[in-house]
Design a protein around this motif. Structure first.
Motif, PDB file in Angstrom:
ATOM      1  N   ASN A  68       0.809  -1.221   0.000  1.00  0.00           N
ATOM      2  CA  ASN A  68       0.000   0.000   0.000  1.00  0.00           C
ATOM      3  C   ASN A  68       0.841   1.269   0.000  1.00  0.00           C
ATOM      4  OD1 ASN A  68      -2.376  -1.438  -0.097  1.00  0.00           O
ATOM      5  ND2 ASN A  68      -2.659  -1.435   2.115  1.00  0.00           N
ATOM      6  N   ASP A  69       1.988   1.218   0.665  1.00  0.00           N
ATOM      7  CA  ASP A  69       2.850   2.402   0.708  1.00  0.00           C
ATOM      8  C   ASP A  69       3.766   2.498  -0.520  1.00  0.00           C
ATOM      9  OD1 ASP A  69       4.788   0.460   1.184  1.00  0.00           O
ATOM     10  OD2 ASP A  69       5.208   1.101   3.230  1.00  0.00           O
ATOM     11  N   GLY A  70       3.717   1.488  -1.393  1.00  0.00           N
ATOM     12  CA  GLY A  70       4.503   1.513  -2.618  1.00  0.00           C
ATOM     13  C   GLY A  70       5.990   1.263  -2.423  1.00  0.00           C
ATOM     14  N   GLU A  71       6.361   0.804  -1.252  1.00  0.00           N
ATOM     15  CA  GLU A  71       7.786   0.611  -0.950  1.00  0.00           C
ATOM     16  C   GLU A  71       8.273  -0.818  -1.207  1.00  0.00           C
ATOM     17  OE1 GLU A  71       9.869   3.124  -0.014  1.00  0.00           O
ATOM     18  OE2 GLU A  71       8.148   4.453  -0.342  1.00  0.00           O
ATOM     19  N   TRP A  72       7.351  -1.783  -1.244  1.00  0.00           N
ATOM     20  CA  TRP A  72       7.709  -3.199  -1.371  1.00  0.00           C
ATOM     21  C   TRP A  72       6.878  -3.848  -2.451  1.00  0.00           C
ATOM     22  CZ3 TRP A  72      11.719  -4.757   1.610  1.00  0.00           C
ATOM     23  CH2 TRP A  72      12.051  -3.934   2.689  1.00  0.00           C
ATOM     24  N   MET A  73       7.389  -4.964  -2.972  1.00  0.00           N
ATOM     25  CA  MET A  73       6.588  -5.739  -3.909  1.00  0.00           C
ATOM     26  C   MET A  73       6.812  -7.225  -3.675  1.00  0.00           C
ATOM     27  SD  MET A  73       8.436  -5.040  -7.534  1.00  0.00           S
ATOM     28  CE  MET A  73      10.146  -5.402  -7.835  1.00  0.00           C
ATOM     29  N   ASN A  74       5.762  -7.987  -3.963  1.00  0.00           N
ATOM     30  CA  ASN A  74       5.785  -9.440  -3.799  1.00  0.00           C
ATOM     31  C   ASN A  74       5.290 -10.109  -5.075  1.00  0.00           C
ATOM     32  OD1 ASN A  74       6.498  -9.850  -0.923  1.00  0.00           O
ATOM     33  ND2 ASN A  74       4.676  -8.592  -0.625  1.00  0.00           N
ATOM     34  N   ASN A  75       5.932 -11.190  -5.438  1.00  0.00           N
ATOM     35  CA  ASN A  75       5.500 -11.993  -6.575  1.00  0.00           C
ATOM     36  C   ASN A  75       4.318 -12.846  -6.115  1.00  0.00           C
ATOM     37  OD1 ASN A  75       6.988 -14.687  -8.504  1.00  0.00           O
ATOM     38  ND2 ASN A  75       5.386 -13.284  -9.054  1.00  0.00           N
ATOM     39  N   THR A  76       3.144 -12.555  -6.629  1.00  0.00           N
ATOM     40  CA  THR A  76       1.948 -13.279  -6.207  1.00  0.00           C
ATOM     41  C   THR A  76       1.633 -14.463  -7.111  1.00  0.00           C
ATOM     42  OG1 THR A  76       0.518 -11.825  -7.490  1.00  0.00           O
ATOM     43  CG2 THR A  76       0.921 -11.220  -5.173  1.00  0.00           C
ATOM     44  N   HIS A  77       2.009 -14.377  -8.376  1.00  0.00           N
ATOM     45  CA  HIS A  77       1.722 -15.443  -9.341  1.00  0.00           C
ATOM     46  C   HIS A  77       2.886 -15.543 -10.317  1.00  0.00           C
ATOM     47  CE1 HIS A  77      -2.233 -14.237  -7.872  1.00  0.00           C
ATOM     48  NE2 HIS A  77      -2.605 -15.490  -8.128  1.00  0.00           N
ATOM     49  N   GLU A  78       3.186 -16.783 -10.704  1.00  0.00           N
ATOM     50  CA  GLU A  78       4.264 -17.011 -11.650  1.00  0.00           C
ATOM     51  C   GLU A  78       3.919 -18.220 -12.512  1.00  0.00           C
ATOM     52  OE1 GLU A  78       9.036 -17.949 -11.562  1.00  0.00           O
ATOM     53  OE2 GLU A  78       7.806 -18.755  -9.948  1.00  0.00           O
ATOM     54  N   TYR A  79       4.210 -18.100 -13.791  1.00  0.00           N
ATOM     55  CA  TYR A  79       4.128 -19.262 -14.672  1.00  0.00           C
ATOM     56  C   TYR A  79       5.492 -19.444 -15.327  1.00  0.00           C
ATOM     57  CZ  TYR A  79       3.566 -22.347 -18.534  1.00  0.00           C
ATOM     58  OH  TYR A  79       3.755 -23.401 -19.374  1.00  0.00           O
ATOM     59  N   CYS A  80       5.951 -20.672 -15.340  1.00  0.00           N
ATOM     60  CA  CYS A  80       7.139 -21.024 -16.114  1.00  0.00           C
ATOM     61  C   CYS A  80       6.938 -22.432 -16.652  1.00  0.00           C
ATOM     62  CB  CYS A  80       8.426 -20.881 -15.319  1.00  0.00           C
ATOM     63  SG  CYS A  80       8.447 -21.661 -13.717  1.00  0.00           S
ATOM     64  N   PRO A  81       7.368 -22.664 -17.878  1.00  0.00           N
ATOM     65  CA  PRO A  81       7.173 -23.998 -18.473  1.00  0.00           C
ATOM     66  C   PRO A  81       8.028 -25.060 -17.798  1.00  0.00           C
ATOM     67  CG  PRO A  81       8.261 -22.492 -20.029  1.00  0.00           C
ATOM     68  CD  PRO A  81       7.980 -21.728 -18.778  1.00  0.00           C
ATOM     69  N   VAL A  82       7.724 -26.297 -18.086  1.00  0.00           N
ATOM     70  CA  VAL A  82       8.482 -27.434 -17.554  1.00  0.00           C
ATOM     71  C   VAL A  82       9.957 -27.232 -17.899  1.00  0.00           C
ATOM     72  CG1 VAL A  82       8.828 -29.922 -17.747  1.00  0.00           C
ATOM     73  CG2 VAL A  82       6.511 -28.980 -17.775  1.00  0.00           C
ATOM     74  N   GLY A  83      10.806 -27.474 -16.902  1.00  0.00           N
ATOM     75  CA  GLY A  83      12.243 -27.325 -17.106  1.00  0.00           C
ATOM     76  C   GLY A  83      12.794 -25.986 -16.663  1.00  0.00           C
ATOM     77  N   VAL A  84      11.917 -25.035 -16.372  1.00  0.00           N
ATOM     78  CA  VAL A  84      12.339 -23.718 -15.876  1.00  0.00           C
ATOM     79  C   VAL A  84      12.044 -23.676 -14.385  1.00  0.00           C
ATOM     80  CG1 VAL A  84      11.983 -21.224 -16.019  1.00  0.00           C
ATOM     81  CG2 VAL A  84      11.908 -22.611 -18.104  1.00  0.00           C
ATOM     82  N   THR A  85      13.046 -23.354 -13.588  1.00  0.00           N
ATOM     83  CA  THR A  85      12.903 -23.345 -12.138  1.00  0.00           C
ATOM     84  C   THR A  85      12.102 -22.121 -11.677  1.00  0.00           C
ATOM     85  OG1 THR A  85      15.048 -24.423 -11.956  1.00  0.00           O
ATOM     86  CG2 THR A  85      14.165 -23.412  -9.954  1.00  0.00           C
ATOM     87  N   PRO A  86      11.014 -22.335 -10.953  1.00  0.00           N
ATOM     88  CA  PRO A  86      10.225 -21.206 -10.425  1.00  0.00           C
ATOM     89  C   PRO A  86      11.054 -20.348  -9.464  1.00  0.00           C
ATOM     90  CG  PRO A  86       9.020 -23.277 -10.223  1.00  0.00           C
ATOM     91  CD  PRO A  86      10.417 -23.626 -10.602  1.00  0.00           C
ATOM     92  N   GLN A  87      10.762 -19.056  -9.460  1.00  0.00           N
ATOM     93  CA  GLN A  87      11.462 -18.111  -8.595  1.00  0.00           C
ATOM     94  C   GLN A  87      10.522 -17.383  -7.634  1.00  0.00           C
ATOM     95  OE1 GLN A  87      14.900 -17.684  -8.610  1.00  0.00           O
ATOM     96  NE2 GLN A  87      14.825 -19.456  -9.966  1.00  0.00           N
ATOM     97  N   LYS A  88       9.249 -17.723  -7.679  1.00  0.00           N
ATOM     98  CA  LYS A  88       8.237 -16.997  -6.913  1.00  0.00           C
ATOM     99  C   LYS A  88       8.602 -16.844  -5.434  1.00  0.00           C
ATOM    100  CE  LYS A  88       3.406 -17.132  -5.597  1.00  0.00           C
ATOM    101  NZ  LYS A  88       2.209 -17.963  -5.545  1.00  0.00           N
ATOM    102  N   ASP A  89       9.027 -17.918  -4.810  1.00  0.00           N
ATOM    103  CA  ASP A  89       9.320 -17.866  -3.375  1.00  0.00           C
ATOM    104  C   ASP A  89      10.479 -16.945  -3.038  1.00  0.00           C
ATOM    105  OD1 ASP A  89       7.224 -19.608  -2.901  1.00  0.00           O
ATOM    106  OD2 ASP A  89       8.504 -21.386  -2.850  1.00  0.00           O
ATOM    107  N   SER A  90      11.406 -16.792  -3.945  1.00  0.00           N
ATOM    108  CA  SER A  90      12.561 -15.913  -3.671  1.00  0.00           C
ATOM    109  C   SER A  90      12.283 -14.462  -4.072  1.00  0.00           C
ATOM    110  CB  SER A  90      13.810 -16.426  -4.386  1.00  0.00           C
ATOM    111  OG  SER A  90      13.627 -16.402  -5.786  1.00  0.00           O
ATOM    112  N   LEU A  91      11.118 -14.200  -4.648  1.00  0.00           N
ATOM    113  CA  LEU A  91      10.782 -12.840  -5.080  1.00  0.00           C
ATOM    114  C   LEU A  91       9.708 -12.242  -4.176  1.00  0.00           C
ATOM    115  CD1 LEU A  91      10.784 -13.452  -8.937  1.00  0.00           C
ATOM    116  CD2 LEU A  91      12.588 -12.395  -7.553  1.00  0.00           C
TER     117      LEU A  91
END
Length: 133
Positions: A68-91
């Protein structure tokens, strides 16, 4: 005997461009209709990200939510095809100030389309570093 030749290279290019535009329009229409009355919004967002990824031929697509304060951001949704390692948790809990190039583009309502991370300029060094991960 008389022969006539016509170079149809430009016609073929124009047809390919028309086909691509139609593909984009069909994808946008499909995604839009999915959000009319979705049964599960998270699943719908994930399918939309998949369609976007497939359309663009990219290795992943994300949605980030800003605090709300515009200071932070979080990855709420991510799509990556098979073979690509998801990064959502680290973002998660990323300070917006960490990405000045992105934020400048977003504030100017500019498109951010990175076709090759290695070509990002020094101006986008922070973004390049996280994207290379």
């Amino acid at each position: 005997m008389m022969a006539s030749f016509v170079d149809i290279t430009e016609i073929k290019k124009a047809n390919l461009l028309i086909e691509r535009k139609l593909e984009i329009q069909r994808t946008i229409s499909s995604i839009s209709s999915m959000f009319v009355s979705p049964k599960n919004i998270d699943d719908t967002i994930n399918v939309a990200l998949q369609k976007i990824c497939e359309l663009c031929g990219c290795s992943r697509s994300y949605i980030f939510r800003f605090s709300n304060d515009g200071e932070w951001m979080n990855n709420t949704h991510e799509y990556c095809p098979v073979g690509v390692t998801p990064q959502k948790d680290s973002l998660q809990d990323l300070p917006v100030s960490m990405f000045p190039w992105w934020m400048d583009k977003l504030h100017k309502d500019e498109l951010i389309h990175i076709t090759d991370v290695s070509t990002l300029t020094e101006e986008a060094s922070a973004e390049k570093e996280i994207l290379e991960m």
